[in-house]
Enzyme design. Sequence first.
Site, PDB file in Angstrom:
ATOM      1  CB  SER A   1     -91.245  20.940  16.518  1.00 32.85           C
ATOM      2  OG  SER A   1     -91.658  22.223  16.089  1.00 32.85           O
TER       3      SER A   1
ATOM      4  CD  GLN B   1     -96.660  18.340  11.392  1.00 34.49           C
ATOM      5  OE1 GLN B   1     -96.341  19.321  12.053  1.00 34.49           O
ATOM      6  NE2 GLN B   1     -97.917  18.062  11.096  1.00 34.49           N
ATOM      7  N   GLY B   2     -92.668  16.469   9.141  1.00 36.86           N
ATOM      8  CA  GLY B   2     -92.060  17.112   7.981  1.00 36.86           C
ATOM      9  C   GLY B   2     -93.110  17.509   6.965  1.00 36.86           C
TER      10      GLY B   2
ATOM     11  CD  GLU C   1    -100.078  20.282  13.836  1.00 38.89           C
ATOM     12  OE1 GLU C   1    -100.009  19.481  12.868  1.00 38.89           O
ATOM     13  OE2 GLU C   1     -99.335  21.257  13.972  1.00 38.89           O
TER      14      GLU C   1
ATOM     15  CB  SER D   1     -93.334  23.694   6.999  1.00 41.71           C
ATOM     16  OG  SER D   1     -94.506  23.722   7.762  1.00 41.71           O
TER      17      SER D   1
HETATM   18  C1  FAD Z   1     -92.818  27.136  16.641  1.00 44.37           C
HETATM   19  C2  FAD Z   1     -93.139  26.507  15.354  1.00 44.37           C
HETATM   20  C3  FAD Z   1     -93.039  25.132  15.208  1.00 44.37           C
HETATM   21  C4  FAD Z   1     -93.318  24.527  13.997  1.00 44.37           C
HETATM   22  N1  FAD Z   1     -93.170  23.180  13.896  1.00 44.37           N
HETATM   23  C5  FAD Z   1     -93.368  22.591  12.691  1.00 44.37           C
HETATM   24  C6  FAD Z   1     -93.142  21.203  12.533  1.00 44.37           C
HETATM   25  O1  FAD Z   1     -92.759  20.510  13.476  1.00 44.37           O
HETATM   26  N2  FAD Z   1     -93.294  20.647  11.324  1.00 44.37           N
HETATM   27  C7  FAD Z   1     -93.729  21.382  10.251  1.00 44.37           C
HETATM   28  O2  FAD Z   1     -93.886  20.830   9.184  1.00 44.37           O
HETATM   29  N3  FAD Z   1     -93.954  22.714  10.360  1.00 44.37           N
HETATM   30  C8  FAD Z   1     -93.779  23.327  11.557  1.00 44.37           C
HETATM   31  N4  FAD Z   1     -94.005  24.682  11.679  1.00 44.37           N
HETATM   32  C9  FAD Z   1     -94.309  25.450  10.483  1.00 44.37           C
HETATM   33  C10 FAD Z   1     -95.723  25.973  10.374  1.00 44.37           C
HETATM   34  O3  FAD Z   1     -96.623  24.959  10.084  1.00 44.37           O
HETATM   35  C11 FAD Z   1     -95.699  27.068   9.308  1.00 44.37           C
HETATM   36  O4  FAD Z   1     -94.882  28.102   9.790  1.00 44.37           O
HETATM   37  C12 FAD Z   1     -97.049  27.605   8.977  1.00 44.37           C
HETATM   38  O5  FAD Z   1     -97.842  26.649   8.335  1.00 44.37           O
HETATM   39  C13 FAD Z   1     -96.959  28.882   8.114  1.00 44.37           C
HETATM   40  O6  FAD Z   1     -96.106  28.738   7.026  1.00 44.37           O
HETATM   41  P1  FAD Z   1     -94.959  29.799   6.761  1.00 44.37           P
HETATM   42  O7  FAD Z   1     -94.187  29.966   7.988  1.00 44.37           O
HETATM   43  O8  FAD Z   1     -94.251  29.377   5.537  1.00 44.37           O
HETATM   44  O9  FAD Z   1     -95.703  31.175   6.492  1.00 44.37           O
HETATM   45  P2  FAD Z   1     -96.364  31.670   5.138  1.00 44.37           P
HETATM   46  O10 FAD Z   1     -97.264  30.626   4.632  1.00 44.37           O
HETATM   47  O11 FAD Z   1     -95.327  32.184   4.243  1.00 44.37           O
HETATM   48  O12 FAD Z   1     -97.246  32.866   5.684  1.00 44.37           O
HETATM   49  C14 FAD Z   1     -96.762  34.202   5.886  1.00 44.37           C
HETATM   50  C15 FAD Z   1     -97.946  35.068   6.327  1.00 44.37           C
HETATM   51  O13 FAD Z   1     -98.922  35.092   5.280  1.00 44.37           O
HETATM   52  C16 FAD Z   1    -100.168  34.670   5.734  1.00 44.37           C
HETATM   53  N5  FAD Z   1    -100.836  33.909   4.682  1.00 44.37           N
HETATM   54  C17 FAD Z   1    -100.331  32.925   3.921  1.00 44.37           C
HETATM   55  N6  FAD Z   1    -101.255  32.442   3.100  1.00 44.37           N
HETATM   56  C18 FAD Z   1    -102.385  33.122   3.328  1.00 44.37           C
HETATM   57  C19 FAD Z   1    -103.709  33.082   2.814  1.00 44.37           C
HETATM   58  N7  FAD Z   1    -104.078  32.212   1.863  1.00 44.37           N
HETATM   59  N8  FAD Z   1    -104.618  33.923   3.318  1.00 44.37           N
HETATM   60  C20 FAD Z   1    -104.281  34.821   4.302  1.00 44.37           C
HETATM   61  N9  FAD Z   1    -103.048  34.899   4.817  1.00 44.37           N
HETATM   62  C21 FAD Z   1    -102.123  34.057   4.355  1.00 44.37           C
HETATM   63  C22 FAD Z   1     -99.859  33.790   6.952  1.00 44.37           C
HETATM   64  O14 FAD Z   1    -100.935  33.764   7.856  1.00 44.37           O
HETATM   65  C23 FAD Z   1     -98.664  34.504   7.552  1.00 44.37           C
HETATM   66  O15 FAD Z   1     -99.092  35.548   8.384  1.00 44.37           O
HETATM   67  C24 FAD Z   1     -93.724  25.308  12.898  1.00 44.37           C
HETATM   68  C25 FAD Z   1     -93.849  26.676  13.037  1.00 44.37           C
HETATM   69  C26 FAD Z   1     -93.566  27.282  14.255  1.00 44.37           C
HETATM   70  C27 FAD Z   1     -93.705  28.762  14.364  1.00 44.37           C
END
Ligand code: FAD
Lengths: 405, 386
Positions: free
Chosen positions: A170, A135-136, A254, A138
């Site tokens: 992933s 999945q692409g 999902e 993020s």
């Molecule tokens: C093990 C794992 C597998 C993954 N696999 C995939 C995958 O296959 N494909 C893919 O596309 N993505 C994948 N992801 C990514 C995942 O979808 C993102 O990590 C997630 O959506 C959060 O984005 P970020 O990491 O950029 O955090 P950020 O968005 O930067 O968030 C940082 C912190 O701020 C908080 N925050 C952000 N915005 C708000 C808001 N509006 N209100 C309150 N709090 C907020 C968040 O809760 C978090 O605690 C994976 C992540 C993990 C950990």
Amino acid sequence: MSAEPEVSQIELDTFRAEVCRWLDENTPSAPAFKLPDSFLEVSSDEQFEYLRAWQRLVYDAGYLGMSWPSEFGGGGRPQIFQDIVNDEMAAGNHPFMLNIVGLMWAGPVILKFGSDEQRRRYLAPMLRADEIWCQGFSEPENGSDLANVQTTAIRDGDDYIINGTKIWTSLGTQAHHMILLARTDPSAGTKYQGLTFFLAPVDHPDVEKRPIRKMTGEFGFNETHFNNARVPASCVLGEEGQGWAIAMATLAFERYAEGGQAGGLDMVQLRVSELVEMARECRLDGRPAIEDPVVREELVRLSVEERAIEMNDLRRHIPGLCRERPDAIGLMRKLVTSEFRRRMTRFAVSLQGEAAKLYIGDPGAVEDGDWQRHYMNAYSVTIGGGTSQIQMNILGERVLGLDKG
Amino acid sequence: MAEAISFGEEQELIASSALDFMRSRCSFEAVREWMETEAGYDRALWREIAELGWLGISLPEEYGGSGLGATEQISVVEAMGRQVFGSPFLANTLAAELLYLAGNDEQKQHWLPQLISGTRVGSVALGESSGAWDFGDFTARAELDGSQIRLTGEKCFVLDGGNADLLLVACSLGGKPVVVIVERSQVPDTALRVERLVDETRRSARIRLDGVSVPKESLLTGADASGALRRLQLKGALLVSAEMAGAAQGVLDLTLEYLKTRVQFGKKIGSYQALKHPMVWIMVGVEHSRSLLYRATTLWDAGGGSEELENAVRMSKVQSGDACTHAVDRAIQFHGAFGFTWDCHAQLFFRRAQWAEYTFGDAAHHRRHLSELLFKDDAPLSVSSS
Ligand SMILES: Cc1cc2nc3c(=O)[nH]c(=O)nc-3n(C[C@H](O)[C@H](O)[C@H](O)COP(=O)(O)OP(=O)(O)OC[C@H]3O[C@@H](n4cnc5c(N)ncnc54)[C@H](O)[C@@H]3O)c2cc1C
């Protein structure tokens, strides 16, 4: 989905017995190497091949994709049969499926939005794990704010040319295809417009993958760089510009807020009863942990919550008992189960007393340090798929009707 | 295997009509009016409730009941909880059920129709000053004296004790628990003291039994009293759990309404995550409560006297209790100073939650029992050896 035909209880009971027998006879023995906690942490070829072989075996036996149309490789049977298989796999904690991004997320959206040609092309190899999906969504700068994706896909004749970086992909290293959200019209009015959903080939000379190591020391996800990668326009799912709506539908699958997944397990099942067993075996400050009233109280709290989650899953299918907030249980499921898993695994570690410090590989570690790793990997579900905080926003706004922040 | 959660048309019909009735007839304003009266409830409304069949909803038709189950019964109680409705409903329902469980045919035929039709109000005198929630070891005593039974001791926390025409008094006779029917006219006025409760929509009393004497036919002789009392105790926990699940929903609605209207810093306060996110967990608590409640009533109606049922009822009371006490706590805070006033309805829910949490066992009590059920063979650390 159309109304499902009635199936007699006898037929279901017979089927359940058949599934149990099949699982008993066919589940491979535990391998010499350690398996990961879920499809997200597949880090080695041997883990990959073991899980791929298991998925194939299950599919070839007819126990995967049972509710998908038979013309696309599915079983064409009522959902209840797949539910029974899932139940029995969970009860016996049989190995999980490998190709989860395909089975649970990409597959259902292809069924929902795809052309027959796309369904024919992609679904059967997905079910057999012949083709792996990732999945692409993020990007390095756009995680929770998914609609802000900046990866571009610009039309060029019969193709699109893709540029940009996806991250946390992933199974990206092994994947053949990616469900990709990209911007086809950078000049569109709002960030939600101008997005398009692709079934993009990532086994591709202009797609570069760089593995990322996890806090546990495992791998399983990577950066995915698109460098002028040319893909045919037949890879678009739905219409150009419909990307956001399809991405939202993907997330509903999902997060299990909507049904229609191919089935099977996606991770190791953890239960409070295992903690009770551990509390019997482990000594805490010199005494059996189970004798400590504080431990007993917490085990009861966890047991009550575990039962509530189980009962929610049953009540959810009885509309008469969910009239006031019909979407609540479905939409809260991801938040509730992931946060529960995190608290439960943390408590599990605490039952081990001083041995809680030992990790996988130490001969003195309790259950080979598995719970220490379970605890760390629990964050994969409280963060991945939309963080708990984002789930709370969604529930507060969509279910409780509170204003956006 | 019993269905995990049962559901029937009748149940949905009753649930929605009970909610409609409660909302239209038992507004918070009306509840506040009744609260100021001595009896704490409106007799005309009580008669209507009786006519709706709610007073004997789960008792057989031969006594005037509706012959339905606990599932339908708790639908009514949940609706009552949502509006912080008081009345002797709980007292009367438990009295009727205890009579049904432990009374002989004559006692049932004589009393049940009166309680179910609402012509007489019944209650159960279970608790004592020890505050023990596991009823059985009573210090109140009954002694046979010729054709009379003479009572001694004191009963506390008697639900609607001052409103009841008929009291089913649990006490011990020759070291064993028994239940004796005492009519209000057999208790001198000076022996009954109305208790002052945190929840002003509720009524209860303390009753001194010394000198009270009733005919020996007043002893319930239909079944073993200790079994009946155990069952009644579970039913009480189940009903109060339903009430708390309803109250948690009611206070969630009340608070949401405020979060959607009150503006600070130019925005609806519900847009702030510091309020929004805790509200989500309150909702989760309500959903969990309802699921566990319906599981417990399903098992109840499947006729189990089993450990599984006990487990389910206790889990239900724990969950509804935790959810409701948390919801009311946040409700006060999230209304700001208005939440701290008498006029804000949040206080009605707050006080109800305080009352209900400590009725038929608080969450800690039920968790202790659950730990005994769940870890049967594991000795707990005894207090003295720690
Ligand atoms: C093990 C794992 C597998 C993954 N696999 C995939 C995958 O296959 N494909 C893919 O596309 N993505 C994948 N992801 C990514 C995942 O979808 C993102 O990590 C997630 O959506 C959060 O984005 P970020 O990491 O950029 O955090 P950020 O968005 O930067 O968030 C940082 C912190 O701020 C908080 N925050 C952000 N915005 C708000 C808001 N509006 N209100 C309150 N709090 C907020 C968040 O809760 C978090 O605690 C994976 C992540 C993990 C950990």
